[in-house]
Design a protein around this motif. Structure first.
Motif, mmCIF file in Angstrom:
data_model
loop_
_atom_site.group_PDB
_atom_site.id
_atom_site.type_symbol
_atom_site.label_atom_id
_atom_site.label_comp_id
_atom_site.label_asym_id
_atom_site.label_seq_id
_atom_site.Cartn_x
_atom_site.Cartn_y
_atom_site.Cartn_z
ATOM 1 N N SER A 103 0.800 -1.225 0.000
ATOM 2 C CA SER A 103 0.000 0.000 0.000
ATOM 3 C C SER A 103 0.831 1.272 0.000
ATOM 4 N N PRO A 111 -2.182 5.434 1.286
ATOM 5 C CA PRO A 111 -3.630 5.218 1.314
ATOM 6 C C PRO A 111 -4.384 6.285 2.087
ATOM 7 N N THR A 117 -7.770 -1.900 1.347
ATOM 8 C CA THR A 117 -6.365 -2.296 1.124
ATOM 9 C C THR A 117 -5.951 -3.501 1.961
#
Length: 275
Positions: free
Chosen positions: A44, A160, A241
């Motif tokens: 991520s 993210p 995620t």
């Protein structure tokens, strides 16, 4: 031959250079805070973000213990510029952390300038939240405001941001949207707020995004399903995620045929309504 002016000579000789100011980096964290099993950072967070974070030795964070744990995870991928024991880590005070740093009264908000002394002296600093991007659904905006007032460069790193990821995957209007934060906990006030947000979303087309803590996910979803009109679109994203995470976007009429317990209670969730 043209002679240098006295002004240019005095500027070039004996004049101290202006002190270099440090930069404030906004460092995103993975969305696995509180999960039993951590995820791979590389899944991520791009390598450039990890490399930049590894060079920072002065930090402002929500929780020092969590910050050290995150830096330890980074060090397994990119060597840190200083060992964990030598990292300078300062926690945001409760005023900015738990109570929020926007009072709504001009001039009355928390002043975080004192946390940025290292940057004023030339050191780069990192701002870190427990999960996602600091300042977005998390504390930290007071630090960013102070950095701008002090003339410090502010550099957001890539990582993210759960409300944005949820919006992108919802199919709702991503050209016009508002992030509301948390809805009232009182059931009657929450229903009133839901109805007001729905009316505005249907009238204007503006998607309304809000979040909730894990243990209240199902109560909020139940209130949304019972309160919203059948044709209103409702999207819920949890565990974004993360392995096992899901994003469901359906009319409320379809939600009424689904098991509310399907929404995981162990992860924060993002909710969106629109047309």
């Amino acid at each position: 031959m043209t002679q240098p002016s006295k002004t240019s000579l005095s500027d070039a000789v004996g004049q101290p250079a202006a002190p270099r100011l440090g930069r404030l980096f906004l460092v995103p964290a993975p969305l696995d805070h509180g999960c039993a099993e951590p995820t791979r950072l590389e899944d991520s967070l791009p390598s450039g973000t990890l490399a930049a974070a590894a060079q920072i030795t002065h930090w402002i964070c929500e929780n020092a213990r969590s910050a050290r744990a995150y830096l330890k995870r980074i060090s397994a991928i990119v060597p840190l510029a200083a060992p964990l024991q030598a990292q300078h880590i300062t926690e945001l005070p409760r005023l900015a952390h738990k109570k929020g740093d926007h009072s709504g009264a001009a001039g009355a908000e928390y002043d975080a300038a004192g946390l940025l002394e290292a940057a004023r002296a030339g050191a780069d600093m990192g701002l870190l939240s427990e999960a996602g991007m600091p300042g977005i659904a998390d504390p930290g905006s007071a630090v960013v405001r102070a950095a701008h007032r002090l003339g410090l460069p502010v550099i957001p790193l890539v990582g993210p941001v759960s409300p944005v990821l949820a919006l992108a995957a919802s199919g709702l209007n991503g050209q016009n949207f508002a992030f509301i934060g948390y809805l009232p906990q009182n059931p009657d006030e929450r229903v009133q707020r839901i109805r007001a947000l729905e009316a505005y979303a249907i009238k204007t087309g503006q998607t309304q995004l809000f979040i909730e803590t894990p243990y209240r996910n199902r109560a909020l979803l139940q209130a949304l399903v019972q309160t919203l009109a059948p044709q209103t679109l409702l999207a819920v994203a949890w565990g974004v995620t993360l392995p096992g995470g899901r994003i469901i976007s359906q009319p409320v009429s379809a939600w009424r045929t689904m098991a509310i317990d399907a929404v995981a209670a162990e992860w924060p969730a993002v909710f969106a309504i629109g047309r």
